[in-house]
Motif scaffolding. Structure first.
Motif, short mmCIF file in Angstrom:
data_model
loop_
_atom_site.label_atom_id
_atom_site.label_comp_id
_atom_site.label_asym_id
_atom_site.label_seq_id
_atom_site.Cartn_x
_atom_site.Cartn_y
_atom_site.Cartn_z
N ILE A 137 51.72 -15.52 -0.05
CA ILE A 137 52.75 -16.49 -0.41
C ILE A 137 53.74 -15.89 -1.40
N SER A 138 53.26 -14.96 -2.21
CA SER A 138 54.07 -14.45 -3.32
C SER A 138 53.85 -12.95 -3.52
N ASP A 139 54.69 -12.36 -4.34
CA ASP A 139 54.37 -11.06 -4.90
C ASP A 139 53.19 -11.24 -5.85
N GLY A 140 52.38 -10.20 -6.00
CA GLY A 140 51.27 -10.33 -6.94
C GLY A 140 50.30 -9.18 -6.86
N ILE A 141 49.19 -9.34 -7.54
CA ILE A 141 48.14 -8.32 -7.58
C ILE A 141 46.83 -8.93 -7.08
N VAL A 142 46.14 -8.19 -6.22
CA VAL A 142 44.84 -8.64 -5.72
C VAL A 142 43.82 -8.52 -6.86
N GLU A 143 43.33 -9.68 -7.30
CA GLU A 143 42.33 -9.70 -8.38
C GLU A 143 40.90 -9.72 -7.85
N LYS A 144 40.72 -10.43 -6.73
CA LYS A 144 39.36 -10.58 -6.18
C LYS A 144 39.40 -10.37 -4.68
N ILE A 145 38.36 -9.70 -4.17
CA ILE A 145 38.23 -9.49 -2.74
C ILE A 145 36.74 -9.38 -2.43
N GLY A 146 36.35 -9.83 -1.24
CA GLY A 146 34.95 -9.72 -0.87
C GLY A 146 34.32 -11.05 -0.50
N TRP A 147 33.02 -11.03 -0.38
CA TRP A 147 32.27 -12.18 0.14
C TRP A 147 31.89 -13.16 -0.95
N LEU A 148 32.07 -14.45 -0.65
CA LEU A 148 31.54 -15.54 -1.46
C LEU A 148 30.78 -16.48 -0.54
N GLU A 149 29.71 -17.07 -1.05
CA GLU A 149 28.91 -17.96 -0.22
C GLU A 149 29.74 -19.09 0.37
N LEU A 150 30.55 -19.74 -0.44
CA LEU A 150 31.37 -20.85 0.05
C LEU A 150 32.59 -20.35 0.82
N GLY A 151 33.29 -19.37 0.26
CA GLY A 151 34.58 -18.96 0.81
C GLY A 151 34.53 -17.88 1.86
N GLY A 152 33.35 -17.30 2.10
CA GLY A 152 33.28 -16.21 3.05
C GLY A 152 34.11 -15.03 2.56
N TYR A 153 34.76 -14.33 3.48
CA TYR A 153 35.66 -13.26 3.06
C TYR A 153 36.91 -13.90 2.46
N ARG A 154 37.16 -13.57 1.20
CA ARG A 154 38.26 -14.23 0.49
C ARG A 154 39.09 -13.21 -0.27
N LEU A 155 40.31 -13.66 -0.62
CA LEU A 155 41.22 -12.88 -1.44
C LEU A 155 41.74 -13.78 -2.56
N GLY A 156 41.85 -13.21 -3.75
CA GLY A 156 42.47 -13.92 -4.85
C GLY A 156 43.64 -13.10 -5.36
N ILE A 157 44.84 -13.66 -5.28
CA ILE A 157 46.05 -12.94 -5.67
C ILE A 157 46.72 -13.67 -6.84
N ARG A 158 46.97 -12.93 -7.91
CA ARG A 158 47.63 -13.48 -9.09
C ARG A 158 49.12 -13.16 -9.02
N CYS A 159 49.96 -14.20 -9.05
CA CYS A 159 51.40 -13.95 -9.02
C CYS A 159 51.92 -13.66 -10.43
#
Length: 242
Positions: A137-159
């Motif tokens: 959605i935005s410019d940013g930095i990938v803070e989190k990547i990988g498997w979570l029980e609830l979210g499965g394969y997920r990405l967290g991007i900080r704008c």
């Protein structure tokens, strides 16, 4: 006789003045209460407590609260300039393939215990994992990547302005996406899937293919979940092509 008339006139003036005074006082108090609590009857602190706890019934009340919507707009305004692209681009090969979503933030969820939904689910018309690309959605930095029980394969991007975009249930990540990667708005980051709801990494098929989008912001020193739905509606006309 004239004295009686003057007395009655003065008494009537005093009576009318008192009626106007009390009417104005009641109106002022009503406006004060509405400004403090909004139509939902919640103070600002109570609204924040609802967001902290994500209580299902309270969230439903909050979503109809006029002043919560104003507060949410104020929160989202922190990074509106960064959010410039709808997360699912348009296919130039098969434009008839579409996605849909409703205001599902706060809906009840039962996996892992009763809880409320901290995001908006963008559902796939074509229920095939890996078919729909997902872009940032935005410019940013990938803070989190990988498997979570609830979210499965997920990405967290900080704008840049501090908002945290959480993309969950992905099928796969785009090449080169890893923790610390810098991404641009509209850049391919992964593919929509149905991963998650399991401690076993790689589990798929527990629900239909979709993208769970969550937004977390810092408000008054706390990171809280805010409703992505209205932001998505604004971004719906800004879609990349692939």
């Amino acid at each position: 006789m004239s004295f009686r008339i003057r007395t009655l006139g003065r008494n009537r003036f005093i009576f009318n003045f008192m009626v106007l005074f009390f009417t104005a006082a009641v109106l002022w108090f009503s406006v004060f209460i509405m400004n403090r609590t909004g139509s939902g009857g919640l103070s600002v602190e109570e609204r924040l407590n609802v967001l902290r706890q994500m209580d299902i019934d309270a969230i439903e009340q909050l979503k109809s609260d006029r002043q919560y919507k104003e507060m949410a707009d104020e929160i989202l305004a922190q990074f509106m300039d960064d959010a410039v692209c709808f997360p699912i681009p348009i296919s130039t090969r098969e434009p008839q393939r579409f996605v849909n979503y409703v205001d599902s933030w706060g809906y009840g969820r039962s996996y892992g215990g009763e809880r409320s939904h901290e995001g908006t689910d963008i559902m796939a018309d074509y229920n095939v994992r890996g078919y729909y690309p997902v872009v940032s959605i935005s410019d940013g930095i990938v803070e989190k990547i990988g498997w979570l029980e609830l979210g499965g394969y997920r990405l967290g991007i900080r704008c840049k302005s501090g908002g945290y975009f959480y993309y969950a249930h992905l099928y796969d990540y785009a090449e080169g996406i890893e923790e610390g990667s810098q991404v641009k708005a509209g850049q391919l980051i992964g593919y929509m899937g149905d991963s998650g709801y399991s401690k076993v990494e790689g589990t798929v098929g527990n629900f239909d293919v979709h993208l769970h989008l969550g937004i977390y912001v810092t408000f008054e020193g706390e990171e809280i979940s805010v409703n992505p739905y209205h932001l998505l509606k604004r971004l719906q006309i800004i879609k990349a092509n692939y």
